[in-house]
Scaffold this motif. Structure first.
Motif, short mmCIF file in Angstrom:
data_model
loop_
_atom_site.label_atom_id
_atom_site.label_comp_id
_atom_site.label_asym_id
_atom_site.label_seq_id
_atom_site.Cartn_x
_atom_site.Cartn_y
_atom_site.Cartn_z
N ASP A 23 -9.54 6.85 -9.65
CA ASP A 23 -8.45 5.90 -9.42
C ASP A 23 -8.36 5.47 -7.96
OD1 ASP A 23 -7.60 6.00 -12.11
OD2 ASP A 23 -6.49 7.86 -11.71
N GLU A 25 -9.05 3.50 -4.52
CA GLU A 25 -9.47 2.13 -4.19
C GLU A 25 -10.93 2.09 -3.76
OE1 GLU A 25 -8.39 -1.21 -0.83
OE2 GLU A 25 -6.74 -0.29 -1.94
N PRO A 113 -3.04 1.55 -0.26
CA PRO A 113 -1.79 2.04 -0.85
C PRO A 113 -1.85 3.54 -1.15
CG PRO A 113 -2.50 0.00 -1.92
CD PRO A 113 -3.63 0.45 -1.04
N GLU A 115 -0.87 5.12 -3.67
CA GLU A 115 -1.27 5.42 -5.04
C GLU A 115 -2.78 5.57 -5.20
OE1 GLU A 115 2.47 2.79 -5.31
OE2 GLU A 115 0.63 2.88 -4.11
N SER A 116 -3.53 5.00 -4.26
CA SER A 116 -4.99 4.98 -4.44
C SER A 116 -5.77 5.38 -3.19
CB SER A 116 -5.43 3.59 -4.89
OG SER A 116 -5.04 2.59 -3.96
N TRP A 150 3.28 10.66 1.01
CA TRP A 150 3.47 9.26 1.35
C TRP A 150 4.74 8.76 0.68
CZ3 TRP A 150 3.32 5.61 -2.68
CH2 TRP A 150 2.85 6.09 -3.90
N PRO A 152 6.72 5.79 -1.35
CA PRO A 152 6.65 4.53 -2.10
C PRO A 152 7.61 3.50 -1.53
CG PRO A 152 6.84 6.42 -3.58
CD PRO A 152 7.12 6.93 -2.21
N ARG A 164 11.18 8.88 -8.93
CA ARG A 164 10.04 8.08 -8.50
C ARG A 164 9.70 8.36 -7.04
NH1 ARG A 164 9.45 3.30 -5.68
NH2 ARG A 164 11.70 3.12 -5.44
N SER A 167 8.54 12.21 -6.34
CA SER A 167 7.35 12.69 -7.05
C SER A 167 6.12 12.83 -6.16
CB SER A 167 7.02 11.75 -8.22
OG SER A 167 6.69 10.45 -7.74
N VAL A 168 6.12 12.18 -4.99
CA VAL A 168 4.94 12.20 -4.13
C VAL A 168 4.95 13.36 -3.14
CG1 VAL A 168 4.56 9.72 -4.31
CG2 VAL A 168 6.05 10.60 -2.51
#
Length: 417
Positions: A23, A25, A113, A115-116, A150, A152, A164, A167-168
């Protein structure tokens, strides 16, 4: 011509292939990642014609201890990473890509990002067989991975406690880590109980003055300041810790930018400060000053203080990848890549002037992403840095009280909500 890293890998007997994160980038751009325990060496090989051909990698080993991977690019496709682990055994390895294509001082360039950005798979483990002598390290009795934290988008204010946003990762993840270093600093750290709060956790940042400033800089009828700290909030917090923990007569001169001073301020520093510590970088980098622009500012400052007997610089603190850094384009440029650019330039500049420069990245670097407010250092790191700076400047050898006042400590660290 064969590169040195390739030669070492060819001769190595125990080569480990690192699993990639599908997943990520950069997943389509990476041909392979391998690890040689015998040489403490990682290699990332990019594919030919990769879209992300010049990424900026950040790597960390975690588990029973933390170690940062330092990267160097050799040739168009190959990145080598070296680490210094204080312990042998199994470690978790995480590699993230800060930029897809790193360009110095490109303040409008978007980061990868959150997320990736992780290019390694979850819970990747490597075996460390060759240990290194290090100045200090963060150790934990619990063997678990420490993933890069990180923030969001839209996770400020009331939203920051939502599932949300939480969770990181939270700062509580590092509760088990303690700083291990040489005897003098370790002895001082042992006096400071990091689990003394009601919640059993560390606290979040408190702004303002937690301890009354010493008037040594302004009041000429008092003894001179042992140490004067020149900078903004990061310098203020370090000054307060040094005053509380070590008993140093601290002078504080709070300014956001290196060029915010008048001739009378230089005179004060010359007459009232035995040692001056310059700690700028946060505001210039946040607002997009290039490395050269920042260097020119500090160069002017050092020229103004050229006749002072003891002027010292300190490294610029890292910031985690908060939402403002991860905006596209970023609203805040204090990413780890450009912070390293500032620090590398400062190391050269202070050497040019024959001045001491204190690099504390070996203290705060392994936990660079666990700042409470996505800006200022975690309190556990602040305390370790304060004792390290005090030791470097000789204050742990002097006759200072070093009996932390509980009320002052409580003011500087509010209980977590």
């Amino acid at each position: 011509m064969q590169r040195a890293g390739d030669f070492l890998l060819e001769k190595a007997e125990n080569i480990q292939h690192i699993e990639l994160n599908p997943d990520a980038e950069l997943y389509p751009d990476i041909e392979s990642i391998v690890h040689s325990p015998d040489h403490r060496l990682l290699r990332v090989l990019m594919k030919e014609n990769a879209r992300c051909s010049n990424p900026f990698f950040r790597g960390r080993l975690s588990g029973r201890a933390l170690a940062i991977v330092k990267w160097k690019k050799e040739g168009p496709r190959t990145f080598y990473g070296k680490y210094k682990a204080p312990l042998a055994g199994d470690f978790f390895l995480e590699i993230i890509s800060v930029f897809c294509n790193y360009v110095p001082d490109d303040m409008k360039r978007c980061l990868v990002p959150g997320e990736s950005f992780r290019v390694t798979a979850d819970a990747v483990e490597i075996r460390v067989t060759q240990t290194s002598i290090v100045k200090g390290y963060w150790a934990s009795p619990v063997y678990e991975p420490l993933y890069t934290r990180w923030q969001p988008q839209n996770c400020r204010g009331e939203e920051k406690t939502s599932d949300r946003c939480a969770s990181v990762g939270t700062v509580k993840t590092i509760d088990n880590y303690e700083f291990m270093t040489h005897s003098k600093v370790t002895k001082e750290l042992s006096k400071f109980d990091s689990s003394s709060s009601k919640s059993g956790t560390w606290k979040k940042v408190c702004f303002g003055n937690a301890v009354k400033p010493v008037p040594c800089l302004e009041d000429e009828s008092t003894p001179k300041c042992d140490l004067c700290m020149w900078g903004a909030s990061h310098s203020l917090r370090l000054a307060q810790w040094l005053q509380i923990l070590v008993g140093i007569r601290m002078g504080r001169f709070t300014r956001h930018m290196p060029d915010m001073y008048k001739p009378k301020h230089i005179t004060k520093f010359m007459e009232r400060c035995k040692t001056v510590v310059i700690g700028f970088g946060q505001w210039p980098l946040s607002f997009g000053n290039t490395t050269q622009e920042f260097t020119d500012m500090i160069r002017t400052l050092l020229k103004e203080l050229e006749h002072h007997p003891h002027v010292v610089g300190r490294s610029v603190h890292y910031n985690p990848e908060g939402d403002e850094k991860l905006m596209c384009p970023p609203m805040d440029n204090r990413n780890v890549a450009y912070t390293d650019d500032y620090n590398n330039a400062m190391k050269e500049l202070y050497a040019e002037f024959g001045r001491e420069w204190i690099d504390t990245r070996w203290v705060d670097g392994p936990l660079w992403d666990f700042n409470h407010d996505w800006n200022h250092l975690h309190h556990k790191v602040e305390v370790a840095e304060a004792f390290t700076v005090a030791d470097r400047l000789g204050f742990l050898d002097g006759d200072y009280p070093r009996k932390p006042d509980p009320m002052s400590v409580a003011k500087l660290m509010k209980l977590s909500e």
